[in-house]
Design an enzyme around this catalytic site. Structure first.
Site, PDB file in Angstrom:
ATOM      1  N   TRP A   1      84.627  15.951 112.350  1.00  0.00           N
ATOM      2  CA  TRP A   1      85.156  16.274 111.096  1.00  0.00           C
ATOM      3  C   TRP A   1      85.828  15.123 110.668  1.00  0.00           C
ATOM      4  O   TRP A   1      85.898  15.124 109.202  1.00  0.00           O
ATOM      5  CB  TRP A   1      86.052  17.649 111.153  1.00  0.00           C
ATOM      6  CG  TRP A   1      87.228  17.478 111.504  1.00  0.00           C
ATOM      7  CD1 TRP A   1      87.714  16.737 112.696  1.00  0.00           C
ATOM      8  CD2 TRP A   1      88.487  18.141 110.900  1.00  0.00           C
ATOM      9  NE1 TRP A   1      89.294  17.007 112.665  1.00  0.00           N
ATOM     10  CE2 TRP A   1      89.706  17.414 111.544  1.00  0.00           C
ATOM     11  CE3 TRP A   1      88.701  18.689 109.680  1.00  0.00           C
ATOM     12  CZ2 TRP A   1      90.963  18.005 111.229  1.00  0.00           C
ATOM     13  CZ3 TRP A   1      89.988  19.214 109.289  1.00  0.00           C
ATOM     14  CH2 TRP A   1      91.111  18.690 110.208  1.00  0.00           C
ATOM     15  N   ASP A   2      86.283  14.248 111.136  1.00  0.00           N
ATOM     16  CA  ASP A   2      86.937  12.983 110.451  1.00  0.00           C
ATOM     17  C   ASP A   2      86.102  12.468 109.158  1.00  0.00           C
ATOM     18  O   ASP A   2      86.616  12.062 108.419  1.00  0.00           O
ATOM     19  CB  ASP A   2      87.025  11.890 111.617  1.00  0.00           C
ATOM     20  CG  ASP A   2      87.895  12.182 112.740  1.00  0.00           C
ATOM     21  OD1 ASP A   2      87.748  13.566 113.230  1.00  0.00           O
ATOM     22  OD2 ASP A   2      88.562  11.462 113.475  1.00  0.00           O
TER      23      ASP A   2
ATOM     24  N   GLU B   1      95.301  21.077 117.345  1.00  0.00           N
ATOM     25  CA  GLU B   1      94.653  21.269 118.843  1.00  0.00           C
ATOM     26  C   GLU B   1      95.647  21.218 119.907  1.00  0.00           C
ATOM     27  O   GLU B   1      95.331  21.418 121.052  1.00  0.00           O
ATOM     28  CB  GLU B   1      93.695  19.974 119.081  1.00  0.00           C
ATOM     29  CG  GLU B   1      92.791  20.051 118.144  1.00  0.00           C
ATOM     30  CD  GLU B   1      91.921  18.540 118.435  1.00  0.00           C
ATOM     31  OE1 GLU B   1      92.569  17.648 118.921  1.00  0.00           O
ATOM     32  OE2 GLU B   1      90.733  18.535 117.850  1.00  0.00           O
TER      33      GLU B   1
ATOM     34  N   LYS C   1     100.001  19.699 116.339  1.00  0.00           N
ATOM     35  CA  LYS C   1      99.560  18.441 116.380  1.00  0.00           C
ATOM     36  C   LYS C   1      99.185  17.878 114.904  1.00  0.00           C
ATOM     37  O   LYS C   1      99.293  16.491 114.622  1.00  0.00           O
ATOM     38  CB  LYS C   1      98.235  18.385 117.260  1.00  0.00           C
ATOM     39  CG  LYS C   1      97.660  17.026 117.661  1.00  0.00           C
ATOM     40  CD  LYS C   1      96.394  17.232 118.698  1.00  0.00           C
ATOM     41  CE  LYS C   1      95.734  16.115 118.678  1.00  0.00           C
ATOM     42  NZ  LYS C   1      94.563  16.009 119.917  1.00  0.00           N
ATOM     43  N   GLN C   2      98.545  19.038 114.334  1.00  0.00           N
ATOM     44  CA  GLN C   2      98.561  18.698 112.787  1.00  0.00           C
ATOM     45  C   GLN C   2      98.520  19.761 112.066  1.00  0.00           C
ATOM     46  O   GLN C   2      98.018  20.784 112.672  1.00  0.00           O
ATOM     47  CB  GLN C   2      97.107  17.626 112.491  1.00  0.00           C
ATOM     48  CG  GLN C   2      95.971  18.324 112.542  1.00  0.00           C
ATOM     49  CD  GLN C   2      94.859  17.347 112.798  1.00  0.00           C
ATOM     50  OE1 GLN C   2      94.519  16.571 113.641  1.00  0.00           O
ATOM     51  NE2 GLN C   2      94.299  17.257 111.692  1.00  0.00           N
TER      52      GLN C   2
HETATM   53  O1  IFM Z   1      88.809  15.052 115.122  1.00  0.00           O
HETATM   54  C1  IFM Z   1      90.067  14.707 115.509  1.00  0.00           C
HETATM   55  C2  IFM Z   1      90.735  15.770 116.077  1.00  0.00           C
HETATM   56  O2  IFM Z   1      91.132  16.313 114.667  1.00  0.00           O
HETATM   57  C3  IFM Z   1      91.983  15.359 116.642  1.00  0.00           C
HETATM   58  N1  IFM Z   1      91.719  14.697 117.744  1.00  0.00           N
HETATM   59  C4  IFM Z   1      91.008  13.343 117.622  1.00  0.00           C
HETATM   60  C5  IFM Z   1      89.835  13.684 116.805  1.00  0.00           C
HETATM   61  C6  IFM Z   1      88.962  12.704 116.329  1.00  0.00           C
HETATM   62  O3  IFM Z   1      89.779  11.510 115.420  1.00  0.00           O
END
Ligand code: IFM
Length: 653
Positions: A192-193, A332, A444-445
């Site tokens: 999704w980045d 996550e 984590k976010q």
């Molecule tokens: O897409 C991200 C995810 O949100 C967090 N872990 C790394 C992935 C790739 O950058």
């Protein structure tokens, strides 16, 4: 030579046996020399049978070689030149190389050799100049200038450069990987980045690249449909990690440094990616007005993903609501959660967009509406079901505290004071371990703030502030996800914490330039790069698209004396020149708009709404020469025939 007199030997080759961290990807096909001059090597990927041909020419400028040889080393054909030098003499060597694959042209070998001949006849200086001009155009469209803070200016332009070299210009069957092509981390997979973090940069500055990226999702729909089917659902569910075909490529098990295997659940249950893709499509449509993309590609994705959500939503009889259970949200640190707020909110929005697009198609593209209704079985019953989910999907908002709960039971998890863990050099997840990290309120976010960022207009300022204050101290911004800090910077601007926003921006800016997380050797963090662009434009620049067009409500960090950027909106270019002295807090700044349509060499998107087309007026009403050039160029590219602006000029008339 400084003080040497005698022969100098120059050797250069095409080393084909390069591996990727121990994995050999290539089969040797053929190699040789063309016209006793140009050296070529043809390879084929072992797993996917993609052919590749590289060809090169090695030449001396202003000197004749004493000796020239071709060495036919297996896998590494080589050319050798010998020249004689006297003290004070200079020998200049040129190596010009072409690379083509069977994805670019039917016959990579002849295309590579033909183009090499043409490139050699231009010479290095002319190629360099063409390259310089091409870069000048890129920066003209996409650059940002920050004055008063050289470090931020550099970091930002570094980020944009990383994105620009990763953006697919000729190919709509590829996307941008989380690490671009800069390292082996995540094995070149797309997350999704791309849609949420990287795409806005392209959508707003180079929509043709955004279009290619969004077409990639269309071309991988079959993979998304097979994933939905495999999980017992209808419609399309995009891969959490996607590659060439769109089938799920997330590894199920990953070894930790101590050898312990960890089960990765993202490929099974991190579902929000599907709605994230739709978010990017809708944003692209809104900003470019590209109806053609929507009718031909985008609408099907929006509708087919809605079919997926329709079959994925679970009815909870007891609570009389729809739920989405057993998922992973952007945070996550917590997996197998129920009713992740970000996921549920995005699903509701995705379903609303599906109903809207269907109405729109009925109005503006009725044949397509009919075709999709038949093919995707969009019965009245199905649409009523979607409406029901929109109305009754569970969004956990507490009207007494004004807090959104990130997922069921989150507020009951143990509280941990993040500051008590400082100083640290690891993520909280690494400190607590995967299991115990699930039991504490450390993210984590942040899911809630991410939702509020993407849907700014849906949340009152006081509610944003309350949620900001709750979730910020619970977020591992330093060693959690690298996607977090730039978005957190934007949210800090929105709650009026400009200095804090600036510190978050600086931290994100150092991600790779100073290897702030100690993992840049895996590859750069492309989402951070895209997030930094968004932090400048939507955060400090305060760009908003209003019914009257784009405006800026800037909040520049005290150090910044000027922020200058361009965007494109509905195929017009808008230039924002924000100077700190001119601004007074909430002052609204209108952009300068170019009188003429923006001459983007790669973009030819109609502004919305376009109901007809004027074709080939040859300079009577409008200058069509750029479109002629683009058409010839596309044709030539498809045929593998070299063609550029110089050729175009020569063919005029
Ligand atoms: O897409 C991200 C995810 O949100 C967090 N872990 C790394 C992935 C790739 O950058």
């Amino acid at each position: 030579s400084i003080d040497y007199s005698g022969p100098v030997e120059i050797r250069s080759s095409l080393p084909g046996h390069t591996d990727n961290t121990g994995w050999a990807h290539w089969n040797w096909k053929t190699q040789g020399q063309d016209n006793n001059q140009n050296v070529f090597l043809c390879l084929e990927t072992r797993a996917t049978n993609i052919n590749l041909c590289e060809a090169f020419h090695l030449g001396l400028i202003n000197k004749s070689p004493l000796r020239q040889e071709y060495w036919d080393n297996h896998w590494s054909p080589e050319r050798v030149l010998e020249v004689h030098l006297q003290p004070g003499e200079t020998a200049t060597v040129e190596k010009i190389t072409t690379v083509f694959t069977s994805r670019d042209t039917a016959d990579p070998k002849s295309t590579a050799l033909n183009l090499l001949n043409r490139a050699c006849s231009c010479g290095y200086a002319a190629l360099w100049e063409a390259n310089r001009k091409a870069w000048e155009r890129e920066w003209e469209m996409s650059d940002i200038t920050i004055e008063g803070d050289d470090e931020s200016d550099l970091a930002l332009r570094y980020s944009l450069f990383q994105l620009l070299i990763a953006g697919p210009r000729q190919d709509d069957h590829v996307s941008i990987a989380a690490k671009t092509l800069s390292g082996f981390g995540y094995r070149g997979h797309t997350f999704w980045d791309t849609e949420i973090f990287i795409l806005p940069f392209f959508t707003y500055t180079q929509p043709q690249i955004a279009l290619n990226l969004l077409k990639y999702r269309f071309h991988t729909l079959a993979g998304a449909q097979s994933k939905a089917r495999d999980h017992g659902h209808e419609g399309a569910c995009f891969a959490w990690e996607s590659a060439a075909t769109g089938v799920e490529t997330t590894p199920r098990w990953v070894p930790l440094p101590n050898g312990e295997l960890i089960r990765i659940w993202c490929g099974d249950i991190e579902l929000h990616i599907t709605a994230d893709v739709v978010y990017a499509i809708e944003q692209y449509w809104r900003i470019t007005g590209d109806d053609h993309y929507i009718v031909k590609y985008g609408a099907e994705i929006i509708l087919d993903t809605a079919r997926y959500w329709g079959s994925r939503a679970e009815w909870n009889e007891e609570h009389q609501r729809y739920e989405i259970n057993d998922v992973i949200g952007p945070d996550e640190n917590h997996d197998h959660v129920n009713n992740d707020i970000y996921t549920n909110y995005m699903i509701r929005w995705n379903l609303k967009k599906a109903l809207e697009i269907l109405d729109w198609l009925h109005q503006f593209a009725p044949t397509k509406a009919q075709e999709l209704e038949n093919r995707l079985d969009l019965s009245a019953q199905r649409l009523i079901h979607w409406e029901d989910i929109i109305e009754k999907i569970y969004i956990n908002f507490d009207s007494s505290t004004h807090l959104f709960e990130q997922c069921d039971g989150f507020f009951n998890l143990k509280q941990v004071d993040l500051s008590s863990l400082e100083p640290r050099t690891q993520s909280v997840q690494a400190l607590f371990g995967f299991e115990d990290g699930q039991k504490i309120q450390i993210l984590k976010q942040p899911d809630v703030l991410m939702m509020m960022y993407l849907f700014e207009e849906n949340f009152d300022q006081d509610i944003v502030k309350i949620n900001w204050e709750y979730y910020t101290p619970r977020t591992d911004l330093t060693y959690g996800s690298s996607l977090g800090p730039p978005i957190q910077a934007i949210m800090a601007v929105r709650v009026g914490e400009i200095e804090n926003a600036y510190q978050l921006f600086r931290f994100a800016a150092n991600t790779d330039l100073k290897d702030a997380r100690g993992n840049s050797s895996d590859g750069i963090h492309a989402a951070t790069n895209g997030g930094l662009w968004q932090a400048c434009i939507f955060g400090f620049g305060g760009l908003k698209i209003t019914p009257e067009g784009p405006i800026a409500i800037p909040h520049l960090p005290p150090k910044w004396t000027r922020l200058h950027f361009n965007i494109q909106y509905l195929n017009k270019r808008y230039e924002f020149d924000l100077k700190s002295g001119d601004l007074s807090g909430e002052e609204k700044v209108n952009p300068q708009q170019s009188d003429s349509q923006y001459q983007n060499n790669q973009t030819n998107q109609p502004a919305f709404p376009i109901l007809g087309a004027i074709f080939d007026l040859d300079g009577v009403l409008t200058d069509t020469s750029e479109f002629h050039y683009l058409a010839w160029k596309q044709l030539a590219d498809e045929e593998g025939i070299p063609f550029d602006r110089e050729d175009n000029e020569a063919l005029r008339g």
